[in-house]
Write an enzyme that holds these catalytic residues in place. Sequence first.
Site, PDB file in Angstrom:
ATOM      1  N   UNK A  42       0.811  -1.217   0.000  1.00  0.00           N
ATOM      2  CA  UNK A  42       0.000   0.000   0.000  1.00  0.00           C
ATOM      3  C   UNK A  42       0.840   1.261   0.000  1.00  0.00           C
ATOM      4  N   THR A  43       2.007   1.203   0.621  1.00  0.00           N
ATOM      5  CA  THR A  43       2.840   2.403   0.687  1.00  0.00           C
ATOM      6  C   THR A  43       3.338   2.741  -0.711  1.00  0.00           C
ATOM      7  OG1 THR A  43       4.773   1.065   1.233  1.00  0.00           O
ATOM      8  CG2 THR A  43       3.567   2.033   3.075  1.00  0.00           C
TER       9      THR A  43
END
Length: 161
Positions: A42-43
Amino acid sequence: MLKDKKVIILGDRDGIPGQAIEACIKSAGAHVLFSTTECFVUTSAGAMDLENQKRIKGFAEEFGAENILIVLGGAEAEASGLACETVTNGDPTFAGPLAGVQLGLSCYHVVEPEIKNNVDADVYDEQIGMMEMVLDVDAIIAEIKGYREQFGKYVLAEAEV
């Protein structure tokens, strides 16, 4: 081997959570400095969370890089490799506090034999066993080992393994 080590745990929401790794690490008598569960994919572009980079850098300065052990729980080899690269060679995205900072920290994935074989087997099976069955363990180990061998300054001594 892990007794009295200072450990930073970077768990993965889609892999092995920090709490599960923490239970294993504590069963071996290690001291957990910091434990988190992030979403590795997700980052931004898989880069390590900037706040985590700051905390890791701070602990390395406080305790000495040679005294810190990073334990990862990433679900995928590539994401785990990026985390390992960040704590050994510096942030490859050049976005965070570890940009250009080669800490060379000792970094392992929790499924690697150096960690798995040195924690309580019952705790490991209870906390990680099911997840380990769905991970590509060989790919994860190869990825982490590659970064550790290329950039790691501090590895667990052979006598400790």
